[in-house]
Design an enzyme around this catalytic site. Structure first.
Site, PDB file in Angstrom:
ATOM      1  N   ILE A 171      40.852  12.887  51.069  1.00  0.00           N
ATOM      2  CA  ILE A 171      41.677  13.944  50.482  1.00  0.00           C
ATOM      3  C   ILE A 171      40.894  14.637  49.374  1.00  0.00           C
ATOM      4  O   ILE A 171      40.289  13.967  48.531  1.00  0.00           O
ATOM      5  CB  ILE A 171      42.992  13.363  49.919  1.00  0.00           C
ATOM      6  N   GLU A 291      44.281  17.664  37.173  1.00  0.00           N
ATOM      7  CA  GLU A 291      43.739  16.510  37.879  1.00  0.00           C
ATOM      8  C   GLU A 291      44.389  15.236  37.367  1.00  0.00           C
ATOM      9  O   GLU A 291      45.116  15.232  36.375  1.00  0.00           O
ATOM     10  CB  GLU A 291      42.215  16.454  37.710  1.00  0.00           C
TER      11      GLU A 291
END
Length: 506
Positions: A171, A291
Site C-alpha cells: 500500500i 502521514e
C-alpha cells in the site's frame, strides 16, 4: 497458545460490512452531502478517526458517505479498521489474540488462485476512450486543505518482479495528477519499488494494478514487511492463511498483470521508466498528505508516474479511504508489526514474550509495548534482549517499552504506571544511536540532531519498565477479589469479561 476458531467467512469488503452492520456503534451511514475535498476527512476526524489525529477525535464507527459532491451515485467508506476490536472481529479474532492469529497465517500461508470471471470487472472504463478522466470517475479525497492533490489512501498495488515473475502487494500514497496520470510515493526499500527499478533499468514500464475496496485480511496481510515476508513472498498468501481459502485473482483487461477479483475498484496501468513529477505540481502546497506520525508529510519533488490504462469496478462500487494518521493506520500497520515481532521472539526465546502492542502513538510502527514473563534472575537480561530482537525484526521501530506480565500492554495508563514506578532513567533506559528508522518521523533528520547523517536515521530507545527479579515481592500489585461485576451493573458493558462468571460474589 489457544487460537480463535474462524468466524464467518469474509471474502470481500461487502461481506465485511455485512458482518458489522448489526453491531451497535460499529457502522454509520450518512446521506448528508459531503465534499471529498477536506470535508469528508474533517467529518470523520470527529466521528471516529482516533490515533494521532489532532484533537478532538475519538475511536468510532466505520462510516459510509452516500452523497459525495460532484460524484452522483458514488459511495466512500472510511474507518472500517479504525477500532482494534472491530478489526480483530473482521479477522476472526479478539483484540488480544489477533496478532497471534496472523502468526498462524504466516506459518500456514495459502497461495492465491486465478479465476476467469470477477465482480471487479463488472464495469470497464478504458483510458483510450475520449471522455475518460479518472478525476471525474472516482472521488479521491483530500484529507486537509493543504494536501498536494487528491489521494487514493487505501490503494493496494499488485505487481510482479520482471525477472522472476513473483508477485507482491503493498500500500502506498497515490496522488491523482491528471486524466490518466497518477504519482506514487515509495518509501525506501519497498518491494514493488524494487520491481519498478528493475524494469526501469531495462527501459521498460512495469505493469501494475491498484486494488481498492478489499477484504480486511487482504489489506492487513499486505502490510507485512521483511524479514517476516522477504522479497519474493506474496503477502496475499497471508490473507489466504487467515481465511483458510485462497484469494482470487483475475487477469487485468489492459495490462499483463493480475487484479484482485473481488475488489470494488481496480486501476490498471504502467509505471513509466524515467518519468518523475513533483507530488504538488498542480498546487504548490509543499505538503503531501497527513502521514501516520500525525504530521503532514512533505511533498516529494520527484516521484514515479503511473499511466492509467483502465478502471474496472463492481456495480455501485465503494471507494475505501482512510484518515492518514488515524487509528485505522495503526490497525493496518501495527497488527502485522505485532505478529512479526511475536514470531521472531518466540523463535528466539520460546514462551518468554506473552504479548506485544504496536501502540497507536507510533502509528503502529514507531512504538512497541512488550510484555514478558520472568522466571528467574537471568530474565532481567532476557527482557532487554527481547527488545533487541524486536528492533532487529522491524527496522522502523524507534522505541520499545518492556513491561511485566501483570501490566496490560493495551492500556496506556497501566504502561505509564509501570514506567513511573518500575523504571529509573539512569539505569533502565538504553539508547542505541545511528540506526536506520523511518523517513516520515520529522525528528529523524540532521536539522533536528546534527549527529544524524541523513533523514531516516534515528536513536532507538529501550525502556525497561520491568521489576528486578530480586525485588519482585516489593513490586507486587495490590490484589483484589476476582468478582464478576455484571449482576451489580447490568447496564454497563464489560467486553473483556468472558460469558462465564469470572468469580464468586462477595
Amino acid at each position: 497458545m489457544t487460537r480463535d476458531a474462524p468466524g464467518p467467512l469474509v471474502r470481500d469488503l461487502r461481506d465485511a460490512l455485512a458482518l458489522i452492520a448489526d453491531e451497535p456503534g460499529a457502522y454509520l451511514e450518512s446521506d448528508h452531502p459531503v465534499d471529498p475535498k477536506a470535508e469528508l476527512a474533517g467529518v470523520y476526524r470527529h466521528v471516529g478517526a482516533g490515533g494521532t489525529v489532532a484533537r478532538p477525535t475519538r475511536r468510532g464507527p466505520a462510516m459510509m458517505f452516500t452523497d459525495v459532491a460532484g460524484y452522483p451515485g458514488a459511495r466512500v467508506l472510511v474507518g472500517l479498521l479504525a477500532d482494534r476490536r472491530r478489526a480483530a472481529r473482521l479477522l476472526g479474532a479478539t483484540p488480544d489474540t489477533v496478532a497471534h492469529r496472523l502468526v498462524d497465517a504466516l506459518e500456514a500461508p495459502v497461495p492465491p488462485v486465478v479465476v476467469d470471471d470477477a465482480p471487479a470487472q463488472e464495469v470497464v472504463h478504458l483510458a483510450s476512450d475520449p471522455g475518460f478522466d479518472i478525476r471525474a470517475l472516482l472521488p479521491a479525497p483530500t484529507n486537509t486543505p493543504t494536501d498536494a492533490a487528491p489521494y487514493f489512501c487505501m490503494g493496494l498495488l499488485l505487481a510482479s518482479d520482471p525477472e522472476t515473475r513473483r508477485s507482491d502487494v503493498t500500500i502506498h500514497r497515490i496522488a491523482v495528477q491528471g486524466r490518466d496520470e497518477l504519482s506514487i510515493f515509495f518509501s525506501p526499500g519497498r518491494h514493488i519499488d524494487v520491481f519498478r527499478a528493475k524494469a526501469e533499468a531495462a527501459g521498460r514500464p512495469l505493469p501494475v494494478t491498484i486494488n481498492m475496496g478489499l477484504d480486511p485480511a487482504v489489506v492487513v496481510g499486505a502490510c507485512f514487511e521483511a524479514p517476516a515476508t522477504p522479497l519474493g513472498f506474496d503477502e496475499l498468501q497471508v490473507a489466504g492463511g487467515l481465511r483458510g481459502e485462497p484469494v482470487e485473482l483475475v487477469r487485468a483487461t489492459t495490462v499483463d498483470e493480475h487484479a484482485i477479483a473481488r475488489a470494488e475498484i481496480v486501476i490498471e496501468g504502467e509505471l513509466l521508466p524515467g518519468v518523475r513529477v513533483a507530488e504538488d505540481q498542480h498546487t504548490g502546497t509543499g505538503h503531501a498528505m497527513p502521514e501516520f506520525p500525525g504530521y503532514a508529510g512533505p511533498a516529494h519533488p520527484a516521484v514515479p508516474v503511473m499511466r492509467v490504462t483502465a478502471v474496472t469496478t463492481r456495480e455501485r462500487p465503494i471507494l475505501q479511504t482512510l484518515v492518514g494518521p488515524g487509528e485505522e493506520h495503526t490497525s493496518l500497520a501495527g497488527i502485522p508489526t505485532e505478529a512479526s515481532v511475536l514470531q521472531a521472539v518466540e523463535r528466539s526465546m520460546p514462551g518468554f514474550v506473552t504479548q506485544v502492542h504496536a501502540h497507536t502513538a507510533g502509528g503502529g510502527k514507531l512504538l512497541l509495548v512488550m510484555q514478558v514473563r520472568k522466571r528467574g534472575p537471568r530474565d532481567d537480561g532476557m527482557a532487554r534482549h527481547a527488545a533487541l530482537v524486536a528492533f532487529a525484526t522491524f527496522r522502523e521501530l524507534k522505541n520499545v517499552i518492556v513491561v511485566d506480565d501483570d501490566v496490560d500492554v493495551f492500556d496506556t495508563d497501566d504502561v505509564l504506571w509501570a514506567m513511573t514506578t518500575r523504571m529509573q532513567g539512569s539505569t533502565d533506559i538504553v539508547v542505541i544511536p545511528g540506526v536506520a528508522g523511518h523517513v516520515l518521523d520529522p525528528s529523524q533528520q540532521p536539522a533536528y540532531d546534527a549527529g544524524i547523517p541523513a533523514p531516516g536515521v534515528t536513536s532507538k530507545t529501550l525502556y525497561d519498565a520491568t521489576a528486578p527479579w530480586a525485588l519482585r515481592d516489593e513490586f507486587a500489585r495490590a490484589s483484589f477479589a476476582d468478582v464478576d461485576p455484571r449482576p451489580w451493573a447490568p447496564g454497563l458493558a464489560f467486553p473483556y469479561l468472558d460469558d462465564a462468571v469470572a468469580g464468586a460474589a462477595p
